[in-house]
Design a protein around this motif. Structure first.
Motif, short mmCIF file in Angstrom:
data_model
loop_
_atom_site.label_atom_id
_atom_site.label_comp_id
_atom_site.label_asym_id
_atom_site.label_seq_id
_atom_site.Cartn_x
_atom_site.Cartn_y
_atom_site.Cartn_z
N TYR A 241 0.84 -1.20 0.00
CA TYR A 241 0.00 0.00 0.00
C TYR A 241 0.88 1.25 0.00
CZ TYR A 241 -2.98 -3.68 1.99
OH TYR A 241 -3.63 -4.85 2.23
N GLU B 186 -7.27 0.60 5.30
CA GLU B 186 -6.66 0.13 4.05
C GLU B 186 -6.59 -1.40 4.03
OE1 GLU B 186 -5.16 0.90 0.27
OE2 GLU B 186 -5.89 2.38 1.71
N ASP C 68 -8.98 -4.06 1.69
CA ASP C 68 -8.32 -5.04 0.84
C ASP C 68 -8.77 -6.46 1.17
OD1 ASP C 68 -6.54 -5.87 -1.15
OD2 ASP C 68 -4.89 -6.09 0.28
#
Length: 197
Positions: free
Chosen positions: A156, A189, A193
């Motif tokens: 990321y 995040e 995902d």
């Protein structure tokens, strides 16, 4: 490794048990308390009791820990095949995300700044260590905060700044707005995902 990251905060023992879990937890807490009072200069002794009689995400996660990083001191070896852990990877990651969010909420609700500062390194490790689970399918697992940060930065790249802020919290364990935002961004995040997978 920076000295404050390589120094253990505590020593973890996992006690897998069946039967009278509450009684076992009480005895474990007494042993931990006694050991910490007897040797105050050594890292904190943390004994976690895991109920083996019910298969759930907590049991899976702790089985992963003993399989990948543990050392059996007494009893039956509970390590499992990597294939099983890979099949349960998503479930294990979602469990660790929930645990980290729970720790974050606990720290936020604590108004005592001294207690908050004491909890920040534990919270930072918990959040970073989720990244150690993201590459299980590649037969890679780590609990090192630095290695976990590397995994996050590669997977990321847009959150590199927030990962750096979390790593910095080991040197300066103050719960700032910037650190809170970084915790939330990193957790979200990973969660997005994993939920899309």
């Amino acid at each position: 490794m920076e000295s404050n990251l390589s120094k253990p905060i505590d020593i973890d023992f996992l006690l897998f048990a069946n039967g009278e879990i509450n009684k076992i937890k009480t005895i474990s807490a007494e042993i931990s308390s006694y050991a910490n009072e007897a040797s105050p200069l050594t890292p904190h002794l943390d004994i976690k009791v895991i109920n083996c009689s019910v298969e759930n995400s907590e049991l899976l996660f702790n089985t992963l820990l003993v399989t990948k990083t543990g050392k059996l001191l007494y009893g039956k070896d509970l390590s499992v095949s990597t294939a099983l852990l890979i099949n349960k990877q998503r479930e294990i990651i979602l469990f660790t995300l929930l645990e980290a969010e729970s720790k974050l909420n606990s720290v936020i609700q604590t108004s005592n700044k001294r207690i908050q500062s004491k909890r920040v390194p534990h919270l930072s490790k918990a959040i970073l260590r989720i990244a150690g689970l993201l590459r299980l399918k590649e037969d890679y697992y780590t609990r090192s905060p630095e290695s976990c940060a590397d995994v996050l930065n590669k997977m990321y790249p847009k959150i590199i700044k927030h990962v750096a802020i979390i790593l910095h919290s080991f040197k300066h364990p103050l719960l700032t707005d910037e650190l809170l935002i970084s915790y939330s961004i990193v957790l979200n995040e990973i969660k997005q995902d994993v939920e899309l997978a």
